[in-house]
Write an enzyme that holds these catalytic residues in place. Structure first.
Site, PDB file in Angstrom:
ATOM      1  N   HIS A 191     -59.085  -5.948  -2.842  1.00 19.55           N
ATOM      2  CA  HIS A 191     -58.770  -5.328  -4.138  1.00 19.55           C
ATOM      3  C   HIS A 191     -60.042  -5.188  -4.987  1.00 19.55           C
ATOM      4  CE1 HIS A 191     -56.071  -5.055  -7.878  1.00 19.55           C
ATOM      5  NE2 HIS A 191     -57.286  -5.200  -8.380  1.00 19.55           N
ATOM      6  N   GLU A 192     -60.781  -6.264  -5.115  1.00 21.43           N
ATOM      7  CA  GLU A 192     -61.983  -6.229  -5.959  1.00 21.43           C
ATOM      8  C   GLU A 192     -63.089  -5.388  -5.333  1.00 21.43           C
ATOM      9  OE1 GLU A 192     -62.047  -7.433  -9.149  1.00 21.43           O
ATOM     10  OE2 GLU A 192     -59.939  -7.665  -8.684  1.00 21.43           O
ATOM     11  N   HIS A 225     -62.652  -1.862  -6.278  1.00 17.64           N
ATOM     12  CA  HIS A 225     -63.236  -1.623  -7.620  1.00 17.64           C
ATOM     13  C   HIS A 225     -64.756  -1.461  -7.508  1.00 17.64           C
ATOM     14  CE1 HIS A 225     -59.517  -2.262  -9.600  1.00 17.64           C
ATOM     15  NE2 HIS A 225     -59.548  -3.573  -9.705  1.00 17.64           N
TER      16      HIS A 225
HETATM   17 ZN    ZN Z   1     -57.937  -4.784 -10.281  1.00 18.79          ZN
END
Ligand code: ZN
Length: 242
Positions: free
Chosen positions: A140-141, A144
């Protein structure tokens, strides 16, 4: 049985802290062998954003901001402050309370501080369920990080940018895979389309963590959804991780 003394309960807490810390560090070590995580590291390098060796770290996130997950969601620092953490009882802890973030945002709006999102990934060690949960949070990170690298996005000020990167991170990390949702007791009878609903629900929670965007989080997510849900970059197609 005698009643617990204060010293005993302090000792128990320290033991639990150590268990959580060791476990979290083990998950970070094992993530280096995870094919998806290796792929994303490789992509970051190819995009010209070589990840630092300590990109991923374990922190004590007691009292942190952000809703539900294993990771601190908003990581803003002013340019004069290097790390988004403070020493707490000699250990690193997530520093940012909502008040602190709002203070920083107010400064930015006054032109006093220039904020940036830090390219650092914190796993909140006491919120990790198991290894695959930790690795999903890392993916998830990393999504980003890819988004921050490939575009000039400003997810602190631009709520559509923030919604978009949250949609992509929730979608591509496997956090909304039906097996994960079943474990969380969230898989209802409407099996069809559940993945989209899950991505939307979680993206809204993440966007709400940014005080600039909290008021209309659902509208921002709705506006960005179709385009960003379809966007699987840097994967050719959705990486069905199970
Ligand atoms: Zn996030």
């Amino acid at each position: 049985m005698s009643a617990d003394t204060a010293a005993e309960s302090v000792q128990r807490e320290e033991e639990l802290n150590k268990i959580n810390r060791d476990r979290c560090e083990k998950y970070i070590r094992s993530s280096k062998r995870n094919v998806t995580i290796k792929f994303l590291y490789d992509r970051l390098t190819k995009l010209g954003c070589d990840p630092p060796s300590d990109l991923m770290r374990c922190l004590d996130c007691t009292g942190r901001v952000g809703g539900f997950g294993a990771v601190e969601e908003i990581q803003v620092v002013s340019s004069d402050r290097k790390r988004n953490s403070i020493k707490k009882n000699g250990e690193e802890a997530c520093a940012q309370t909502r008040d602190e973030i709002e203070g920083l945002l107010a400064k930015q709006n006054d032109g006093e501080a220039k904020l940036r999102l830090v390219p650092e990934i914190y796993l909140c060690r006491q919120h990790l369920r198991d290894e695959s949960h930790a690795h999903e949070a890392l993916v998830h990170e990393l999504i980003h990080a890819v988004d921050m690298c490939r575009t000039k996005m400003d997810p602190i000020k631009n709520c559509i940018h923030m919604a978009c990167t949250e949609i992509r991170a929730e979608n591509l990390s496997g956090e909304c895979h039906w097996m994960r949702e079943m474990q969380n007791g969230r898989l209802a009878t409407d099996f069809v389309g559940h993945g989209e609903k899950c991505v939307k629900r979680r993206a809204i929670l993440s966007v709400k963590a940014n005080p600039n965007c909290a008021d209309k989080a659902d509208e921002y997510v709705e506006a960005a959804f179709d385009r960003c849900f379809k966007d699987t970059f840097p994967f050719d197609r959705h990486p069905n991780l199970r």
